[in-house]
Design an enzyme around this catalytic site. Structure first.
Site, PDB file in Angstrom:
ATOM      1  N   ASN A   1      24.717  39.101  40.654  1.00  0.00           N
ATOM      2  CA  ASN A   1      25.777  39.299  41.859  1.00  0.00           C
ATOM      3  C   ASN A   1      27.529  40.061  41.279  1.00  0.00           C
ATOM      4  OD1 ASN A   1      26.706  37.002  40.084  1.00  0.00           O
ATOM      5  ND2 ASN A   1      27.964  36.079  41.533  1.00  0.00           N
TER       6      ASN A   1
ATOM      7  N   GLY B   1      28.841  43.480  43.751  1.00  0.00           N
ATOM      8  CA  GLY B   1      29.657  42.778  44.745  1.00  0.00           C
ATOM      9  C   GLY B   1      31.093  41.851  44.650  1.00  0.00           C
ATOM     10  N   ASP B   2      29.959  40.777  44.234  1.00  0.00           N
ATOM     11  CA  ASP B   2      31.198  39.945  44.241  1.00  0.00           C
ATOM     12  C   ASP B   2      32.108  39.790  42.874  1.00  0.00           C
ATOM     13  OD1 ASP B   2      29.940  37.946  45.569  1.00  0.00           O
ATOM     14  OD2 ASP B   2      29.068  37.069  44.901  1.00  0.00           O
ATOM     15  N   PHE B   3      31.917  40.974  42.036  1.00  0.00           N
ATOM     16  CA  PHE B   3      32.981  41.218  40.524  1.00  0.00           C
ATOM     17  C   PHE B   3      33.436  42.411  40.633  1.00  0.00           C
ATOM     18  CE2 PHE B   3      30.079  36.735  39.748  1.00  0.00           C
ATOM     19  CZ  PHE B   3      30.757  36.384  39.649  1.00  0.00           C
TER      20      PHE B   3
ATOM     21  N   ASP C   1      26.435  38.442  47.927  1.00  0.00           N
ATOM     22  CA  ASP C   1      26.633  39.730  47.326  1.00  0.00           C
ATOM     23  C   ASP C   1      25.435  40.494  47.859  1.00  0.00           C
ATOM     24  OD1 ASP C   1      27.158  40.834  44.285  1.00  0.00           O
ATOM     25  OD2 ASP C   1      25.506  41.639  44.890  1.00  0.00           O
TER      26      ASP C   1
END
Length: 383
Positions: free
Chosen positions: A154, A157-159, A129
């Site tokens: 995170n 970016g990730d989720f 992330d």
């Protein structure tokens, strides 16, 4: 909720190749709204995936042709495949979306989720992330003045930029399929997803509203009436202040026991350090619960900063992000992953999915290897 009403994604069959957080989050969102999600675990799939609510699992060795045939049979009936791998992995496994998968099932939506852009300079690099935010320009916006950029866990970016944006792409492809009858490849990445989420602040950097360096603007921690303040509580508790509009700011000032006429004009940024010091001193005079009592029910835009443990003890109800009146999603029931962190065991519920999706029976169409739990096709008639 009327149980007779179907969920919006009821009847949609989703295959999720096991991966790290963004892919499982994407699959969980679809499952929460009624899709039947089957996670494909491998011999070395990630352990401890807590984003497994409403899913089932089978174990397949994608490098072993007889086992891979099980996946191909499933995909012949599926609506969606979630691919969390780096660029080129499916192709090396003989599962090219365009040359193999879509030719076998023209209605399949293949959602390919990567961290970096598939056509960028970082496409073959590992990352997380913080790296995706870094090259998207978003990370440089986050942090205090004069300090290093600070990653927001995170989440962004990730989720938000990854898993949730991938769901948007999947839903768009399903809508398109209703018109054309054809599936397609959906490509999402966390760099572009995060950058898109940051459209407003990115454009605002060209204006006086956000034209100062990091940590010196209204919404990035530089502004004293859009910030957090420590209270009197031992160990540290905080209040969040978001009194952007002048009339909300006046309510904030009154609640703090200050006289607006004694304060320097807030429009002059040179006065921000003095205002912040005044607010810090005031909030330090009372506990968080005392300040919450002062501001509850007012338009000061002041709320307590609650921690996860407090929410859990208070019985905070985890809800789905969007409520549909006619076709609701599945409610998140106690013990279904709200605060428990329970994981989905490899192979759990998968055999029932095979029976319902493609009519396969254990011992007739496939067998399960005793030590590994890997499924291997044993009948060619239905392949």
């Amino acid at each position: 909720m009327d149980p007779s009403r179907p969920h919006p994604l009821s009847g949609k069959l989703v295959v999720e190749l096991a991966g790290l957080a963004p892919g499982p989050f994407c699959g969980m969102l679809l499952a929460d709204y009624g899709a039947s999600v089957l996670r494909i675990d491998g011999p070395r799939s990630p352990k401890g995936d807590v984003l497994a609510r409403n899913k089932s699992s089978i174990c397949i060795d994608l490098k072993h042709p007889p086992s891979r045939k099980v996946l191909l049979s499933i995909l012949s009936r599926a609506d969606v495949l979630i691919d969390p791998f780096r660029p080129g992995v499916l192709e090396r496994l003989g599962l090219s979306p365009t040359e193999v998968l879509l030719k076998a099932n023209a209605r399949l939506v293949v959602a390919r989720l990567t961290g970096f852009r598939r056509d960028g300079k970082y496409q073959d690099m590992a990352g997380h992330d913080i790296n995706y935010l870094a090259v998207s320009g978003v990370l440089a916006m986050l942090g205090r003045a004069g300090e290093n950029p600070f990653p927001p866990a995170n989440i962004l970016g990730d989720f938000a930029g990854g898993g949730a944006m991938c769901v948007v792409g999947i839903l768009l492809a399903l809508v398109s399929r209703d018109a054309t009858g054809l599936g397609q490849v959906v490509e999402a990445n966390m760099v572009d997803g995060s950058a898109y989420l940051a459209t407003m602040p990115r454009l605002a950097t060209k204006t006086p509203f956000w034209g100062s360096p990091r940590g010196e603007n209204v919404l990035d921690g530089g502004c004293p009436w859009y910030a957090t303040y420590r209270t009197k509580d031992p160990g540290g508790k905080y209040m969040a202040v978001g009194a952007l509009e002048p009339h909300f700011y006046e309510v904030l000032v009154r609640g703090l026991g200050l006289d607006k006429t004694d304060l320097p004009p807030r429009e002059d940024r040179a006065n921000w350090p003095r205002l912040r010091a005044l607010f810090e001193a005031k909030f330090a005079e009372r506990t968080r619960s005392e300040w919450a009592e002062v501001f509850d029910g007012t338009d000061a835009c002041v709320t307590p900063v609650l921690e996860q443990g407090e929410l859990e003890k208070a019985g905070f109800e985890q809800r789905l992000p969007v409520n549909l009146g006619a076709t609701p999603g599945k409610p998140i029931l106690p013990g279904q992953g709200d605060w428990t962190g329970r994981t989905l065991a490899k192979g759990h519920g998968g055999e029932e999915i095979l029976r319902r999706w493609i009519g396969w029976e254990r011992g007739v169409d496939y067998h399960v290897e005793e030590n590994s739990g890997i499924l291997v096709a044993c009948s060619r008639e239905k392949l």
